[in-house]
Structure formats: C-alpha cells, structure tokens
Design an enzyme around this catalytic site. Structure first.
Site, mmCIF file in Angstrom:
data_model
loop_
_atom_site.group_PDB
_atom_site.id
_atom_site.type_symbol
_atom_site.label_atom_id
_atom_site.label_comp_id
_atom_site.label_asym_id
_atom_site.label_seq_id
_atom_site.Cartn_x
_atom_site.Cartn_y
_atom_site.Cartn_z
ATOM 1 N N GLU A 40 0.807 -1.330 0.110
ATOM 2 C CA GLU A 40 0.014 0.135 -0.081
ATOM 3 C C GLU A 40 0.693 1.409 0.006
ATOM 4 O OE1 GLU A 40 -3.911 2.068 2.683
ATOM 5 O OE2 GLU A 40 -2.236 0.775 3.692
ATOM 6 N N LYS A 114 -9.776 1.951 -2.031
ATOM 7 C CA LYS A 114 -9.891 1.259 -0.930
ATOM 8 C C LYS A 114 -11.106 1.512 -0.404
ATOM 9 C CE LYS A 114 -7.597 1.195 3.747
ATOM 10 N NZ LYS A 114 -6.241 1.959 4.269
ATOM 11 N N CYS A 155 -5.305 -3.090 2.758
ATOM 12 C CA CYS A 155 -5.013 -2.768 4.336
ATOM 13 C C CYS A 155 -6.239 -2.733 5.135
ATOM 14 C CB CYS A 155 -4.160 -1.612 4.422
ATOM 15 S SG CYS A 155 -3.419 -1.297 6.158
#
Length: 281
Positions: A40, A114, A155
């Site tokens: 990330e 995300k 994440c």
C-alpha cells in the site's frame, strides 16, 4: 505461478519510490517471477498531509504509475501496485487510495479504490483519520490474469470478511492485501486475519507490506505474508525491506475446496426480528 513480493520502507519522494519499484521489477523478472506484488502507498508514504499534497496528482499525471507501466512493459512482467495516493479523482475533493494491476504490456488491467478507511484511536494515544483526507471506494474488484482471477483489497479492508466473501463469490482464487499496518495492530491481528481470510475462501492470500521507520516518522509492521488455501504460511518476510519469491501450487485451490467445499456450502443469511421483550423466570 511464481510470485515476487516487495516489502518496502517507502518515503516521501515519489521519484525515489519510482526508482525503487523499477529496480524491483527488473529483479523480479530476473528471479523468474510471473508477477510482482507491492505494498500500500508504495509511491509516497507521508502522514504530513500539507507536504503530501504537493506530491500527489491524478492518475493521468502520476509519475510512479507511469514508471511502473514502462518497466512492466520493458520486462514483460505483470505488476500489482498495492496502492498509490491520488488527487483530483473525486468530486468531493478528497484523495483516492487506489491499487492497480498492470499487465505485461504495461496496460492497466484493473483499478481498485480502498473501501474501508482507517479511522481509529489506538492504545498509547495514537489516532488515525484516513477519511479526513481520503474518500472511500464503493466497488469490489476482481481481475483475470493468465494464471487465475485476483481479488483486490487494501490494508484496513482486511478486517471486513464480507468483502472477501464477495471477491471469492466472484471467482477470485488469490486475494491481495497490500498494507501499511501499524506495529501494534500488526502484532495483534495481521497474521491471524490473513490466515482467516485464506481459510474462509480456500484461496491464496498475498499480502505485501510496508516495514520499518519511514521518513514521515511512522513505523510499520512488515511481515509480508503469502498464505496457501489451507491457511499455511508459505512466506513471511520478517521486518527487513527487500524482495522475496513464493512458488504457488495453484492446484492446492481445487484440492482444498474439494476437501472442505466452503464456497459450495455458502448460504444466504436472513436477519431475524428482535423480540418485543425479554422474558425471564
């Protein structure tokens, strides 16, 4: 399938990070990899948002993305950019945390924004408010490769099992979890959550991570992992930055799913109505 996994200590300078990535692409190809997987925020990791604003741009003008696409095409290697911070992509003015799959011609095969943003207060007084700068994505994304279908995430998404159910329902055989996990949450939850996601989906999980102390002062946990569909860890990179390789026996997916057919056994769960009152003797 041979996977190359990059574990990095990315800094605040996109040019330096781009150089690191292009070097890794060459090394991955030389090591016989079919695809390189990166963490990330691999293009610029900077919690100073005023300073970061000067480094971020939109996708069309992002120098890190351009460098990776060029290197992928030169070396004929598929690359997963775990994510880049982008500006100018949203109507609300917030930034975007976007991952990319780049094919061996340097073309963008998939984009994923995300979905779940890291807004938490950690023990010791540390707070993170990702949503103050970044806007959330809304769409689960899978993409086909010459080997198998990949399911994308980033994440903090790791904590939301419903996303990975959706990805595996859509045929993903490898789940990607690039990350910049904090040290406290990494020690407590990183491996156990990744192994759970692999077991629930009977899929491989590839989780490239940021590691160590960064230029912006933060510390990340490292321990990039590759996990097989039975939940066994086949690669743990520890805390040092670098490149490592994992050979994936893709036949393990059908083997594990035949042994315990969790995908076939999934059922829709209906919600129950709460009782009007609680009766007790």
């Amino acid at each position: 399938m041979r996977a190359a996994v990059l574990q990095s200590t990315s800094g605040i300078d996109p040019a330096a990070n781009a150089a690191m990535l292009t070097t890794a692409i060459g090394q991955a190809k030389a090591g016989g990899a079919d695809m390189l997987f990166t963490p990330e925020m691999v293009g610029c990791l900077d919690r100073d948002r005023e300073r970061a604003a000067g480094a971020l741009t939109d996708e069309a003008h992002d120098s890190v993305l351009a460098a990776v696409r060029d290197a992928a095409a030169r070396h004929g290697l598929w690359v997963h950019i775990g994510s880049l911070g982008l500006a100018g992509e949203r109507e609300d003015g917030r930034w975007t945390n976007r991952g990319f799959v780049i094919d061996a011609n340097g073309d963008i095969g998939a984009r994923y924004d995300k979905i779940h943003l890291f807004d938490v207060d950690l023990p010791g007084g540390t707070s993170w408010r990702e949503s103050a700068a970044y806007g959330p994505g809304e769409q689960a994304v899978t993409v086909d490769t010459p080997w198998v279908r990949l399911g994308l995430s980033v994440c903090y998404d790791l904590r939301f099992a419903d996303l990975y159910r959706r990805l595996s329902d859509e045929g993903a055989h490898i789940l990607l979890v690039p990350a910049a996990f904090t040290v406290p949450t990494g020690r407590a939850h990183w491996e156990i959550l990744l192994r759970a996601r692999a077991i629930e989906a009977a899929a491989f999980v590839i989780a490239p991570a940021q590691t160590g102390r960064h230029e912006d002062g933060r510390e990340t946990y490292g321990h990039s992992l590759v996990i097989d569909p039975w939940g066994d860890v086949i690669l743990d990179m520890g805390e040092a930055p670098g490149l490592a390789f994992a050979d994936l026996d893709l036949g393990r997916i059908s083997e594990v799913r035949a042994r315990i057919p969790v995908i076939d056994h999934r059922r829709a769960i209906k919600g129950g109505e709460p009782p009007d009152s609680f009766q007790s003797d």
